[in-house]
Write an enzyme that holds these catalytic residues in place. Structure first.
Site, PDB file in Angstrom:
ATOM      1  N   LEU A 145      53.235  65.192   1.517  1.00 56.35           N
ATOM      2  CA  LEU A 145      53.192  65.795   0.179  1.00 56.35           C
ATOM      3  C   LEU A 145      51.740  65.993  -0.253  1.00 56.35           C
ATOM      4  CD1 LEU A 145      56.018  63.822  -1.672  1.00 56.35           C
ATOM      5  CD2 LEU A 145      56.173  65.497   0.172  1.00 56.35           C
TER       6      LEU A 145
ATOM      7  N   GLN B 160      55.382  74.413  -2.930  1.00 53.02           N
ATOM      8  CA  GLN B 160      55.967  73.834  -4.149  1.00 53.02           C
ATOM      9  C   GLN B 160      55.099  74.363  -5.303  1.00 53.02           C
ATOM     10  OE1 GLN B 160      55.159  69.745  -4.987  1.00 53.02           O
ATOM     11  NE2 GLN B 160      57.018  69.440  -6.175  1.00 53.02           N
TER      12      GLN B 160
ATOM     13  N   TYR C 239       5.742  77.978  12.068  1.00 49.63           N
ATOM     14  CA  TYR C 239       7.032  78.529  11.650  1.00 49.63           C
ATOM     15  C   TYR C 239       7.476  79.560  12.676  1.00 49.63           C
ATOM     16  CZ  TYR C 239      10.680  81.248   9.554  1.00 49.63           C
ATOM     17  OH  TYR C 239      11.874  81.902   9.367  1.00 49.63           O
TER      18      TYR C 239
ATOM     19  N   GLY D 166      49.613  62.996   1.043  1.00 48.93           N
ATOM     20  CA  GLY D 166      48.377  63.523   1.645  1.00 48.93           C
ATOM     21  C   GLY D 166      47.127  62.789   1.221  1.00 48.93           C
TER      22      GLY D 166
ATOM     23  N   ALA E 299      -7.320  82.272  18.224  1.00 50.52           N
ATOM     24  CA  ALA E 299      -6.974  81.525  17.018  1.00 50.52           C
ATOM     25  C   ALA E 299      -7.179  82.374  15.773  1.00 50.52           C
ATOM     26  CB  ALA E 299      -7.822  80.261  16.923  1.00 50.52           C
TER      27      ALA E 299
ATOM     28  N   ARG F 245      43.336  62.888 -11.572  1.00 46.27           N
ATOM     29  CA  ARG F 245      42.416  61.769 -11.766  1.00 46.27           C
ATOM     30  C   ARG F 245      41.103  61.935 -10.995  1.00 46.27           C
ATOM     31  NH1 ARG F 245      47.307  57.683 -10.491  1.00 46.27           N
ATOM     32  NH2 ARG F 245      48.050  59.617  -9.519  1.00 46.27           N
TER      33      ARG F 245
ATOM     34  N   GLY G 276      57.157  66.527  -9.348  1.00 47.77           N
ATOM     35  CA  GLY G 276      57.257  65.132  -8.925  1.00 47.77           C
ATOM     36  C   GLY G 276      57.513  65.004  -7.432  1.00 47.77           C
TER      37      GLY G 276
ATOM     38  N   ARG H 197      16.394  74.798  11.236  1.00 47.21           N
ATOM     39  CA  ARG H 197      17.469  75.437  10.467  1.00 47.21           C
ATOM     40  C   ARG H 197      18.442  76.067  11.464  1.00 47.21           C
ATOM     41  NH1 ARG H 197      13.803  79.223   7.306  1.00 47.21           N
ATOM     42  NH2 ARG H 197      15.774  80.129   6.670  1.00 47.21           N
TER      43      ARG H 197
ATOM     44  N   ASN I 236       2.589  77.979  24.811  1.00 45.02           N
ATOM     45  CA  ASN I 236       1.987  77.040  23.870  1.00 45.02           C
ATOM     46  C   ASN I 236       1.794  77.744  22.528  1.00 45.02           C
ATOM     47  OD1 ASN I 236       0.465  74.262  23.700  1.00 45.02           O
ATOM     48  ND2 ASN I 236      -0.687  75.792  22.540  1.00 45.02           N
TER      49      ASN I 236
HETATM   50  C1  UD1 Z   1      52.799  57.338  -5.598  1.00 44.26           C
HETATM   51  C2  UD1 Z   1      54.130  56.582  -5.738  1.00 44.26           C
HETATM   52  C3  UD1 Z   1      53.815  55.110  -5.998  1.00 44.26           C
HETATM   53  C4  UD1 Z   1      52.999  54.564  -4.853  1.00 44.26           C
HETATM   54  C5  UD1 Z   1      51.723  55.382  -4.620  1.00 44.26           C
HETATM   55  C6  UD1 Z   1      51.084  54.973  -3.312  1.00 44.26           C
HETATM   56  C7  UD1 Z   1      55.755  58.131  -6.701  1.00 44.26           C
HETATM   57  C8  UD1 Z   1      56.489  58.547  -7.923  1.00 44.26           C
HETATM   58  N1  UD1 Z   1      54.885  57.156  -6.828  1.00 44.26           N
HETATM   59  O1  UD1 Z   1      52.110  57.264  -6.840  1.00 44.26           O
HETATM   60  O2  UD1 Z   1      55.034  54.375  -6.123  1.00 44.26           O
HETATM   61  O3  UD1 Z   1      52.667  53.208  -5.114  1.00 44.26           O
HETATM   62  O4  UD1 Z   1      52.027  56.785  -4.515  1.00 44.26           O
HETATM   63  O5  UD1 Z   1      49.841  55.598  -3.117  1.00 44.26           O
HETATM   64  O6  UD1 Z   1      56.027  58.683  -5.655  1.00 44.26           O
HETATM   65  N2  UD1 Z   1      52.763  65.516  -4.909  1.00 44.26           N
HETATM   66  C9  UD1 Z   1      53.328  66.721  -4.593  1.00 44.26           C
HETATM   67  N3  UD1 Z   1      54.161  67.306  -5.490  1.00 44.26           N
HETATM   68  C10 UD1 Z   1      54.464  66.740  -6.679  1.00 44.26           C
HETATM   69  C11 UD1 Z   1      53.878  65.498  -6.993  1.00 44.26           C
HETATM   70  C12 UD1 Z   1      53.024  64.909  -6.088  1.00 44.26           C
HETATM   71  O7  UD1 Z   1      53.098  67.275  -3.517  1.00 44.26           O
HETATM   72  O8  UD1 Z   1      55.251  67.342  -7.438  1.00 44.26           O
HETATM   73  C13 UD1 Z   1      51.847  64.891  -3.918  1.00 44.26           C
HETATM   74  C14 UD1 Z   1      50.440  64.745  -4.461  1.00 44.26           C
HETATM   75  O9  UD1 Z   1      49.660  65.893  -4.155  1.00 44.26           O
HETATM   76  C15 UD1 Z   1      49.931  63.508  -3.742  1.00 44.26           C
HETATM   77  C16 UD1 Z   1      51.198  62.725  -3.434  1.00 44.26           C
HETATM   78  O10 UD1 Z   1      52.281  63.599  -3.655  1.00 44.26           O
HETATM   79  O11 UD1 Z   1      49.272  63.830  -2.537  1.00 44.26           O
HETATM   80  C17 UD1 Z   1      51.351  61.488  -4.296  1.00 44.26           C
HETATM   81  O12 UD1 Z   1      51.234  61.824  -5.668  1.00 44.26           O
HETATM   82  P1  UD1 Z   1      50.370  60.930  -6.631  1.00 44.26           P
HETATM   83  O13 UD1 Z   1      50.374  61.587  -7.961  1.00 44.26           O
HETATM   84  O14 UD1 Z   1      49.075  60.608  -6.028  1.00 44.26           O
HETATM   85  O15 UD1 Z   1      51.279  59.598  -6.711  1.00 44.26           O
HETATM   86  P2  UD1 Z   1      50.847  58.174  -7.220  1.00 44.26           P
HETATM   87  O16 UD1 Z   1      50.771  58.201  -8.702  1.00 44.26           O
HETATM   88  O17 UD1 Z   1      49.654  57.723  -6.482  1.00 44.26           O
HETATM   89 CA    CA Z   2      48.282  58.654  -4.937  1.00 41.07          CA
END
Ligand code: UD1
Ligand code: CA
Length: 463
Positions: free
Chosen positions: A10, A76, A370, A105, A427, A17, A81, A337, A381
């Site tokens: 995912l 997505q 250069y 991810g 030179a 954050r 979520g 470079r 040289n």
């Molecule tokens: C999540 C878990 C938490 C766990 C933690 C571990 C859930 C609800 N919570 O929280 O229990 O302890 O990881 O690191 O799963 N993403 C999507 N699509 C979405 C939402 C998220 O692809 O709709 C992906 C994000 O890009 C991210 C990953 O899912 O890479 C996790 O999302 P993130 O918001 O980081 O979850 P946490 O709050 O860390």
């Molecule tokens: Ca996370």
């Protein structure tokens, strides 16, 4: 035969954050993007065509970054979520019995062995899912694992939704799960967005399964650090530190000497041969290959370059996108470079700058030169302070210097210009015309000596 494993990664979120314009999984740790690390780990477990990356924010850039690995992508467009992110993969996974591993991810430190352990546990179990848990020193931010009186996992509650009692639980959800595919797809739709964030939390699948009387198991992992999920730049820096420590350790075990390893920065894809010695505060970055018996001096930075055996990079030297053949020596304080090729035994010394230049075998530019857009033969040289004037204000032009030529100190070679093999440039000459082979070119004002002039001046006389 073992039923196949599909892996869903995912990676659609922006990563609020991180406070960044760039999608979280495109940030780098240890020299590679987070998503590249996770894809590489997944690829150790299952064939690339069974790996699906869920993309949303900056989908095209994420696809470009890992597209070469042969993984598949599902979009997505709206991130509702983690459960919703899994749901959008339903069709791409297809029918047929399989285990479905879900991971995020943003966990670049996860090792393939740990994933394999999780999968092995689920294979030997009748549970609907096995999840990986850990007990980090500070569980803030993670989902807490709630166990029943018998010790079985009953639910995972997210930080935002947890009561103070639940927040005191130390065991956390690492965010890596192995599902029985058919049970995942049957029950995933039962998850409701009933939480302060209004999201479909994948973690709610645990209580959904329990209500349906299905088993949920947990494998607890002793090393919580490996499961670090990156949410902020502080955690990114921590992951970077761990990955670099691993790289340096691997290199030293493979026969590379590293002086004060805690000070060097080496990207994880860098390759270095045996008995090469790396000094303190060195950075070796990107797609760099270094041969055996080389010396990389303190504070040098080498990026996307190839160094053959016995190359010496003296301290405080920059080498970018260049190729250095056997026994080449550069620096100290040289700046290469992009686009140079230094052939066997060539040398570029202190305060020499090069760009798109070829320096032939055994040729030397030892001080303050250069050399840009230049093709220089062997055994040439280049004197101190000689420069190629490669830019006329509008266009770049080439300089060529034949084998065995001698370019005197402070010469100014105005390109396009050719200096013939075996010739001499006096030179401080300004060379604007071709110098024939074996000729001497002098292009400067002739010296005059005015006898007694200085003494007369001191006495207040002139002329
Ligand atoms: C999540 C878990 C938490 C766990 C933690 C571990 C859930 C609800 N919570 O929280 O229990 O302890 O990881 O690191 O799963 N993403 C999507 N699509 C979405 C939402 C998220 O692809 O709709 C992906 C994000 O890009 C991210 C990953 O899912 O890479 C996790 O999302 P993130 O918001 O980081 O979850 P946490 O709050 O860390
Ligand atoms: Ca996370």
């Amino acid at each position: 035969m073992d039923i196949p494993v599909n892996v869903l990664i995912l990676a659609a979120g922006l990563g609020t954050r991180m406070k960044s314009k760039r999608a979280k999984v495109l940030h780098k740790a240890g020299g590679r993007t987070l998503i590249e690390h996770v894809v590489a780990t997944a690829a150790a477990l299952t064939p690339a065509e069974r790996i699906i990356v869920v993309v949303g924010h900056q989908a095209e850039r994420v696809k470009e970054t890992v597209g070469g690995s042969g993984v598949r992508f599902v979009e997505q467009p709206e991130q509702k979520g983690t459960a919703h992110a899994v749901q959008v993969c339903r069709e791409a996974v297809g029918d047929g019995d399989s285990l479905v591993v879900v991971l995020y991810g943003d966990c670049p430190l996860l090792g393939a062995g740990t994933m394999a352990k999780l999968v092995a546990h689920q294979r030997g179990s009748t549970a609907a899912v096995t999840l990986l848990t850990a007990e980090p020193e500070d569980p803030t931010g993670y989902g807490r694992v709630l166990r029943g009186p018998g010790g079985g996992v009953e639910a995972v509650v997210e930080q935002k939704a947890a009561t103070p009692d639940q927040l005191a639980v130390r065991e956390v959800n690492a965010g890596i799960y192995c599902f029985r595919g058919e049970l995942l797809w049957t029950h995933l739709g039962e998850i409701r967005p009933e939480n302060p964030a209004g999201e479909f939390y994948l973690t709610d699948i645990v209580s959904v399964f329990r209500r349906a009387g299905l088993g949920v198991e947990a494998v607890s992992h002793p090393d919580a650090r490996e499961l670090l999920g990156i949410n902020t730049r502080v955690e990114l820096a921590e992951a970077d530190r761990v990955l670099r420590e691993r790289t340096v350790r691997r290199l030293m075990l493979d026969g590379v000497s590293i002086d004060r390893p805690e000070t060097v920065t080496i990207d994880c894809q860098v390759r270095i041969g045996r008995d090469t010695a790396v000094g303190p505060f060195v950075q070796i970055l990107g797609d760099t290959r270094i041969g055996e018996d080389c010396r990389i001096g303190a504070c040098s930075i080498i990026q996307d370059s190839t160094l053959a055996d016995r190359v010496v990079v003296a301290p405080l030297t920059l080498v970018a996108e260049s190729r250095l053949d056997e026994d080449v020596q550069v620096g100290p304080f040289a700046r290469l470079r992009p686009g140079n090729h230094l052939e066997a035994g060539a040398r570029a010394g202190n305060f020499v700058e090069m760009k798109k230049a070829r320096l032939g075998a055994g040729s030397k530019a030892m001080h303050l030169a250069y050399l840009g857009d230049a093709v220089i033969g062997s055994q040439v040289n280049i004197g101190a302070g000689a420069i190629t004037c490669n830019y006329d204000g509008a266009h770049k032009h080439q300089t060529s210097i034949g084998d065995g030529a001698f370019v005197g100190s402070n010469s100014t070679l105005v390109a396009p210009v050719a200096i013939g093999a075996g010739s001499y440039v006096g030179a401080a000459s300004v060379v604007t015309k071709e110098v024939p082979e074996d000729a001497l070119a002098i292009g400067r004002a002739r010296q005059q000596n005015k006898l007694g002039w200085a003494k007369r001046r001191r006495r207040g006389q002139r002329g």
